[in-house]
Scaffold this motif. Structure first.
Motif, PDB file in Angstrom:
ATOM      1  N   ALA A  73     -17.483   6.705 -20.972  1.00 38.23           N
ATOM      2  CA  ALA A  73     -16.587   7.388 -19.353  1.00 38.23           C
ATOM      3  C   ALA A  73     -15.191   7.315 -19.584  1.00 38.23           C
ATOM      4  N   ASP A  74     -14.372   6.298 -19.879  1.00 39.01           N
ATOM      5  CA  ASP A  74     -12.938   6.510 -20.757  1.00 39.01           C
ATOM      6  C   ASP A  74     -12.641   7.549 -21.062  1.00 39.01           C
ATOM      7  N   ALA A  75     -13.974   7.753 -22.519  1.00 34.30           N
ATOM      8  CA  ALA A  75     -13.048   8.385 -23.565  1.00 34.30           C
ATOM      9  C   ALA A  75     -13.810  10.259 -23.473  1.00 34.30           C
ATOM     10  N   THR A  76     -15.050  10.083 -22.370  1.00 34.56           N
ATOM     11  CA  THR A  76     -14.983  12.001 -22.257  1.00 34.56           C
ATOM     12  C   THR A  76     -13.802  11.889 -20.717  1.00 34.56           C
ATOM     13  N   THR A  77     -13.067  10.798 -20.076  1.00 36.76           N
ATOM     14  CA  THR A  77     -12.504  11.327 -19.104  1.00 36.76           C
ATOM     15  C   THR A  77     -11.184  11.815 -19.996  1.00 36.76           C
ATOM     16  N   ALA A  78     -10.899  10.924 -20.957  1.00 36.64           N
ATOM     17  CA  ALA A  78      -9.197  11.150 -21.539  1.00 36.64           C
ATOM     18  C   ALA A  78      -9.786  12.222 -22.462  1.00 36.64           C
ATOM     19  N   ALA A  79     -10.737  13.426 -23.116  1.00 42.74           N
ATOM     20  CA  ALA A  79     -11.333  14.092 -23.539  1.00 42.74           C
ATOM     21  C   ALA A  79     -11.186  15.886 -22.741  1.00 42.74           C
ATOM     22  N   ILE A  80     -11.991  15.129 -21.070  1.00 39.75           N
ATOM     23  CA  ILE A  80     -11.410  16.387 -19.802  1.00 39.75           C
ATOM     24  C   ILE A  80     -10.254  16.496 -19.842  1.00 39.75           C
ATOM     25  N   ASP A  81      -8.955  15.631 -19.300  1.00 40.45           N
ATOM     26  CA  ASP A  81      -8.409  15.758 -19.033  1.00 40.45           C
ATOM     27  C   ASP A  81      -7.271  16.064 -20.800  1.00 40.45           C
ATOM     28  N   ALA A  82      -7.329  15.828 -21.507  1.00 37.17           N
ATOM     29  CA  ALA A  82      -6.379  16.508 -23.073  1.00 37.17           C
ATOM     30  C   ALA A  82      -6.772  18.175 -22.492  1.00 37.17           C
ATOM     31  N   LEU A  83      -7.440  19.062 -22.011  1.00 34.72           N
ATOM     32  CA  LEU A  83      -7.992  20.202 -22.064  1.00 34.72           C
ATOM     33  C   LEU A  83      -7.064  21.007 -20.571  1.00 34.72           C
ATOM     34  N   GLU A  84      -5.832  20.295 -20.515  1.00 33.27           N
ATOM     35  CA  GLU A  84      -5.637  20.366 -18.884  1.00 33.27           C
ATOM     36  C   GLU A  84      -4.497  22.167 -19.096  1.00 33.27           C
ATOM     37  N   PRO A  85      -4.484  21.674 -20.682  1.00 34.60           N
ATOM     38  CA  PRO A  85      -3.453  23.148 -20.781  1.00 34.60           C
ATOM     39  C   PRO A  85      -3.926  24.025 -20.800  1.00 34.60           C
ATOM     40  N   PHE A  86      -5.180  24.433 -20.746  1.00 32.96           N
ATOM     41  CA  PHE A  86      -6.308  25.847 -20.354  1.00 32.96           C
ATOM     42  C   PHE A  86      -6.960  25.968 -18.906  1.00 32.96           C
ATOM     43  N   GLY A  87      -6.505  24.697 -17.899  1.00 32.23           N
ATOM     44  CA  GLY A  87      -6.955  25.372 -16.734  1.00 32.23           C
ATOM     45  C   GLY A  87      -8.390  25.632 -16.394  1.00 32.23           C
ATOM     46  N   ALA A  88      -8.599  26.867 -15.657  1.00 34.41           N
ATOM     47  CA  ALA A  88     -10.400  26.683 -15.870  1.00 34.41           C
ATOM     48  C   ALA A  88     -11.180  27.038 -16.737  1.00 34.41           C
ATOM     49  N   GLU A  89     -10.030  27.857 -17.562  1.00 33.70           N
ATOM     50  CA  GLU A  89     -10.676  28.885 -19.006  1.00 33.70           C
ATOM     51  C   GLU A  89     -11.951  27.855 -19.480  1.00 33.70           C
ATOM     52  N   ALA A  90     -11.500  26.357 -19.515  1.00 27.70           N
ATOM     53  CA  ALA A  90     -11.884  25.251 -20.906  1.00 27.70           C
ATOM     54  C   ALA A  90     -13.374  24.899 -19.741  1.00 27.70           C
ATOM     55  N   PHE A  91     -13.865  25.411 -19.266  1.00 26.20           N
ATOM     56  CA  PHE A  91     -14.582  24.410 -17.825  1.00 26.20           C
ATOM     57  C   PHE A  91     -16.195  24.851 -19.374  1.00 26.20           C
ATOM     58  N   VAL A  92     -15.708  25.590 -20.528  1.00 22.21           N
ATOM     59  CA  VAL A  92     -17.266  25.362 -21.043  1.00 22.21           C
ATOM     60  C   VAL A  92     -17.088  23.731 -21.982  1.00 22.21           C
TER      61      VAL A  92
END
Ligand code: GRG
Length: 300
Positions: free
Chosen positions: A268-287
């Motif tokens: 769960a932590d690794a998944t959250t960290a992966a998702i957090d890293a996408l922050e510069p892409f905003g909503a576009e990174a939903f996929v």
């Protein structure tokens, strides 16, 4: 398009492109037995996670549609070669892969070795041709990054550490740091490359490139924890390969070191960290966010 639609579209495009590529090479004079073994290794199975990451990271960096398909296919060819060699009697000695007999079991070991070698060479041929990118500097950067991810300080190095432990005895105290390093090399490096490849193709700025790389590194770790959990909790029919191999070999894994509950928390932590890293892409990174969830909850 939704995440499942995007994944299905990429899977189909990759399947067709890889089939055409192998057929074109066969037509150019590849020996029949080798051609059949390579088709067996590559077609009709697999989630196509790595090529999907290439296509979707490229989309975030301005490459529309299936423009990243050649680079995506190159990564899948490397992945397929690694599976063919990993299954060999002198490595993991597996007879089942993607719900089918492994290449050496369907043909023989020498054919499987040559099929893996040929898939690796083909991957580098694909990534260095103009279809991959019009700019030769970009192609060169991709070649170097793919070689680093798959070579002695990446996938092959990780496999060597793993097999040394397996064949020559575990290190005295296999701790989490050792296991993380092994997996960062063995499976993480190619996944991180796949996520970063789109930023190389799209010539993205350093912040976006770093973001995709970091996403890929956390995703690679999540992928491996999920794999270890599947080895303990999955069934052979569902997973499509032998399970319970790690425990029966007495192998140190994330699950054996942490236990199932803590391994689930680490996932769960690794998944959250992966998702957090996408922050510069905003909503576009939903996929890509959905891809991280998919990796964490995968059943095969
Ligand atoms: C032989 C040089 C060499 C390297 C082998 C990656 C690797 C190193 C071996 C694969 C062995 C293995 C089962 C590792 C666990 C993680 C993994 C790579 C699983 C298979 O990847 P998926 O789940 O497979 O993406 P599909 O079939 O969906 O493509």
């Amino acid at each position: 398009m939704t995440f499942p639609e995007r994944l299905a579209a990429a899977q189909t495009a990759v399947e067709v492109a890889l089939s055409d590529l192998l057929a074109a090479n066969h037509a150019r004079g590849m020996p029949d037995r080798l051609a059949r073994a390579m088709r067996h290794a590559v077609l009709g199975g697999g989630k196509r996670l790595r090529p999907f990451l290439v296509i979707e990271s490229a989309r975030l960096c301005g490459i529309r549609g299936m423009g990243a398909l050649p680079a995506a296919c190159a990564v899948e060819l490397i992945h397929c070669y690694s599976l063919v060699h990993d299954d060999l009697p002198d490595m993991d000695n597996d007879r089942l892969r993607r719900g089918q007999p492994t290449v050496w079991a369907a043909f023989d070991a020498w054919t499987a070795i040559l099929a893996g070698d040929a898939l690796q060479a083909l991957a580098f041929e694909v990534v260095s041709t103009a279809d991959t990118h019009r700019d030769p500097h970009v192609r060169c950067e991709l070649v170097a990054a793919l070689a680093a991810a798959s070579g002695p300080t990446g996938m092959v190095g990780g496999q060597a550490i793993d097999l040394e432990a397996d064949k020559l005895g575990q290190p005295a105290t296999p701790d989490l740091g050792h296991i993380r390093r092994l997996h960062a090399m063995k499976t993480g490096a190619l996944i991180a490359f796949a996520a970063e490849a789109g930023s190389i193709l799209g010539q993205a700025d350093p912040v976006r490139r770093r973001a995709l790389r970091t996403f890929g590194e956390h995703l690679g770790f999540a992928f491996q924890i999920a794999d270890d959990l599947l080895d303990v909790e999955g069934s052979e029919a569902e997973v499509g390969k032998a399970v319970a191999k790690d425990a029966s070999a007495g192998k140190a894994t994330i699950v054996s070191l942490l236990g199932i509950t803590a391994a689930r928390a680490a996932l769960a932590d690794a998944t959250t960290a992966a998702i957090d890293a996408l922050e510069p892409f905003g909503a576009e990174a939903f996929v890509l966010r959905a891809t991280a969830e998919f990796v964490a909850s995968r059943k095969s």
